[in-house]
Design a protein around this motif. Structure first.
Motif, PDB file in Angstrom:
ATOM      1  N   LEU A 233      -8.442  20.105  -4.287  1.00 16.93           N
ATOM      2  CA  LEU A 233      -7.833  19.362  -5.751  1.00 16.93           C
ATOM      3  C   LEU A 233      -6.538  18.623  -5.101  1.00 16.93           C
ATOM      4  N   CYS A 234      -5.887  19.525  -4.383  1.00 20.01           N
ATOM      5  CA  CYS A 234      -4.563  19.277  -3.981  1.00 20.01           C
ATOM      6  C   CYS A 234      -4.512  18.031  -3.001  1.00 20.01           C
ATOM      7  N   LEU A 235      -5.128  18.300  -2.109  1.00 16.67           N
ATOM      8  CA  LEU A 235      -5.612  16.937  -1.096  1.00 16.67           C
ATOM      9  C   LEU A 235      -6.172  15.893  -1.861  1.00 16.67           C
ATOM     10  N   GLY A 236      -7.025  16.127  -2.501  1.00 11.69           N
ATOM     11  CA  GLY A 236      -7.744  15.067  -3.470  1.00 11.69           C
ATOM     12  C   GLY A 236      -6.594  14.165  -4.238  1.00 11.69           C
ATOM     13  N   LYS A 237      -5.753  14.746  -4.824  1.00 16.46           N
ATOM     14  CA  LYS A 237      -4.660  14.191  -5.464  1.00 16.46           C
ATOM     15  C   LYS A 237      -3.920  12.996  -4.440  1.00 16.46           C
ATOM     16  N   LEU A 238      -3.723  13.529  -3.256  1.00 21.19           N
ATOM     17  CA  LEU A 238      -2.781  12.717  -2.190  1.00 21.19           C
ATOM     18  C   LEU A 238      -3.974  11.252  -2.033  1.00 21.19           C
ATOM     19  N   ARG A 239      -5.210  11.654  -1.906  1.00 18.69           N
ATOM     20  CA  ARG A 239      -6.034  10.544  -2.062  1.00 18.69           C
ATOM     21  C   ARG A 239      -6.564   9.728  -3.195  1.00 18.69           C
ATOM     22  N   GLY A 240      -6.219  10.336  -4.218  1.00 20.69           N
ATOM     23  CA  GLY A 240      -6.443   9.774  -5.577  1.00 20.69           C
ATOM     24  C   GLY A 240      -7.991   9.923  -5.920  1.00 20.69           C
ATOM     25  N   VAL A 241      -8.420  11.084  -5.510  1.00 24.59           N
ATOM     26  CA  VAL A 241      -9.726  11.507  -5.894  1.00 24.59           C
ATOM     27  C   VAL A 241      -9.931  12.901  -6.808  1.00 24.59           C
ATOM     28  N   ASP A 242     -10.688  13.300  -7.330  1.00 21.46           N
ATOM     29  CA  ASP A 242     -11.099  14.396  -7.815  1.00 21.46           C
ATOM     30  C   ASP A 242     -12.534  14.925  -7.565  1.00 21.46           C
ATOM     31  N   ILE A 243     -12.869  15.729  -6.416  1.00 20.85           N
ATOM     32  CA  ILE A 243     -14.174  16.026  -5.809  1.00 20.85           C
ATOM     33  C   ILE A 243     -14.883  16.686  -7.108  1.00 20.85           C
ATOM     34  N   ARG A 244     -14.229  16.992  -8.046  1.00 20.00           N
ATOM     35  CA  ARG A 244     -15.095  17.669  -9.080  1.00 20.00           C
ATOM     36  C   ARG A 244     -15.973  16.595  -9.853  1.00 20.00           C
ATOM     37  N   THR A 245     -15.629  15.467  -9.772  1.00 23.29           N
ATOM     38  CA  THR A 245     -16.278  14.315 -10.069  1.00 23.29           C
ATOM     39  C   THR A 245     -17.348  13.852  -9.155  1.00 23.29           C
ATOM     40  N   LEU A 246     -17.601  14.452  -8.014  1.00 23.37           N
ATOM     41  CA  LEU A 246     -18.464  13.767  -6.854  1.00 23.37           C
ATOM     42  C   LEU A 246     -19.336  14.607  -6.437  1.00 23.37           C
ATOM     43  N   GLY A 247     -20.385  14.296  -6.057  1.00 25.82           N
ATOM     44  CA  GLY A 247     -21.325  15.459  -5.225  1.00 25.82           C
ATOM     45  C   GLY A 247     -21.794  16.289  -6.130  1.00 25.82           C
ATOM     46  N   SER A 248     -21.663  17.462  -5.655  1.00 23.43           N
ATOM     47  CA  SER A 248     -22.188  18.725  -6.415  1.00 23.43           C
ATOM     48  C   SER A 248     -21.352  18.973  -7.270  1.00 23.43           C
ATOM     49  N   GLY A 249     -19.901  18.358  -7.594  1.00 26.71           N
ATOM     50  CA  GLY A 249     -18.992  18.620  -8.750  1.00 26.71           C
ATOM     51  C   GLY A 249     -17.999  19.967  -8.396  1.00 26.71           C
ATOM     52  N   ASN A 250     -18.348  20.644  -7.184  1.00 24.69           N
ATOM     53  CA  ASN A 250     -17.741  21.967  -6.735  1.00 24.69           C
ATOM     54  C   ASN A 250     -16.491  21.622  -5.962  1.00 24.69           C
ATOM     55  N   ALA A 251     -15.252  22.317  -6.320  1.00 21.78           N
ATOM     56  CA  ALA A 251     -14.091  21.971  -5.418  1.00 21.78           C
ATOM     57  C   ALA A 251     -13.958  22.848  -4.334  1.00 21.78           C
ATOM     58  N   GLY A 252     -15.018  22.722  -3.560  1.00 24.94           N
ATOM     59  CA  GLY A 252     -15.022  23.506  -2.079  1.00 24.94           C
ATOM     60  C   GLY A 252     -15.325  22.657  -1.042  1.00 24.94           C
ATOM     61  N   GLY A 253     -15.152  23.438   0.157  1.00 21.49           N
ATOM     62  CA  GLY A 253     -15.019  22.649   1.461  1.00 21.49           C
ATOM     63  C   GLY A 253     -16.629  21.999   1.860  1.00 21.49           C
ATOM     64  N   THR A 254     -17.658  22.639   1.310  1.00 24.02           N
ATOM     65  CA  THR A 254     -18.747  21.929   1.457  1.00 24.02           C
ATOM     66  C   THR A 254     -18.980  20.454   0.626  1.00 24.02           C
ATOM     67  N   ASN A 255     -18.659  20.484  -0.561  1.00 24.56           N
ATOM     68  CA  ASN A 255     -18.480  19.341  -1.130  1.00 24.56           C
ATOM     69  C   ASN A 255     -17.317  18.361  -0.692  1.00 24.56           C
ATOM     70  N   ALA A 256     -16.377  18.896  -0.296  1.00 27.01           N
ATOM     71  CA  ALA A 256     -15.507  18.134   0.479  1.00 27.01           C
ATOM     72  C   ALA A 256     -15.915  17.286   1.739  1.00 27.01           C
ATOM     73  N   LEU A 257     -16.689  18.219   2.327  1.00 27.55           N
ATOM     74  CA  LEU A 257     -17.335  17.415   3.615  1.00 27.55           C
ATOM     75  C   LEU A 257     -18.252  16.430   3.171  1.00 27.55           C
ATOM     76  N   ARG A 258     -19.015  16.728   2.395  1.00 31.97           N
ATOM     77  CA  ARG A 258     -20.198  15.723   1.745  1.00 31.97           C
ATOM     78  C   ARG A 258     -19.597  14.394   1.462  1.00 31.97           C
TER      79      ARG A 258
END
Length: 206
Positions: free
Chosen positions: A19-44
């Motif tokens: 979530l911290c790195l996502g803010k720098l990129r302007g994304v919230d990965i909880r809204t993407l993929g599996s919705g999980n804020a973890g490494g696997t979803n970040a990779l995907r």
């Protein structure tokens, strides 16, 4: 001092790498993929470099929580394990991010590096073997967490290590409950490229 360290460990755990790195990129990965804020979803969803940054942060905060306990309460293994557990809880339910975080595995591994490094041999062996056989990251992580109980039995651990192993395996099984539900329903995402042994064995049977 112990309770203060536990609170600090929880707050550290609440700093979510994705979530911290996502803010720098302007994304919230909880809204993407599996919705999980973890490494696997970040990779995907964000790629390898982003995922590596997430893992480094999430492992690092578990390691830091254990180090703080060791530094301020030297020789108190129970305090160190309590702080690691608090950091994992913070990762799963982060106060800084609306109590919606990841699943805690990387943070637990970071803490284990200091508080129980011997357990990592079996933990990583179980994780990699199951991933190579099945391609299911969530299932591999749950089984790896449960392997802490085997490590405790194998090493003749004392009561406090047993409690830590039980609590950690239960917590990670709970945090991966959605993965287990999808496995039962046949809808769980499979990391097919990692399923090298599974494909090899399937080919031989065929």
């Amino acid at each position: 001092m112990l309770w203060l360290l536990i609170v600090v460990a929880y707050l550290l755990g609440s700093v979510s790498g994705s979530l911290c790195l996502g803010k720098l990129r302007g994304v919230d990965i909880r809204t993407l993929g599996s919705g999980n804020a973890g490494g696997t979803n970040a990779l995907r969803t964000q790629g390898l470099v982003f995922a590596l940054g997430v893992v480094l942060i999430d492992v690092g905060k578990g390691l830091l929580a254990a180090w703080l306990a060791r530094h301020f309460l030297p020789g108190n293994d129970m305090a160190a394990m309590a702080c690691v557990f608090a950091a994992v809880v913070g990762h799963i339910w982060p106060v800084w991010h609306g109590f919606r975080g990841g699943k805690g595995a990387a943070t637990l591994v970071g803490g284990l590096i200091l508080v129980w490094p011997q357990s990592l041999i079996l933990l990583f062996s179980v994780w990699f073997l199951n991933l190579l056989l099945t391609g299911y990251v969530g299932l591999s992580t749950v089984l790896a967490a449960i392997s802490l109980l085997v490590s405790a039995a194998w090493s003749g651990a004392d009561a406090q290590v047993w409690w830590f192993a039980i609590a950690s395996s239960v917590l990670l099984t709970f945090s991966h409950r959605s993965n287990l539900q999808r496995l039962r329903s046949g809808t769980e995402n499979r990391f097919e490229k990692a399923r090298l042994l599974g494909r090899l064995l399937s080919g031989r049977r065929g």
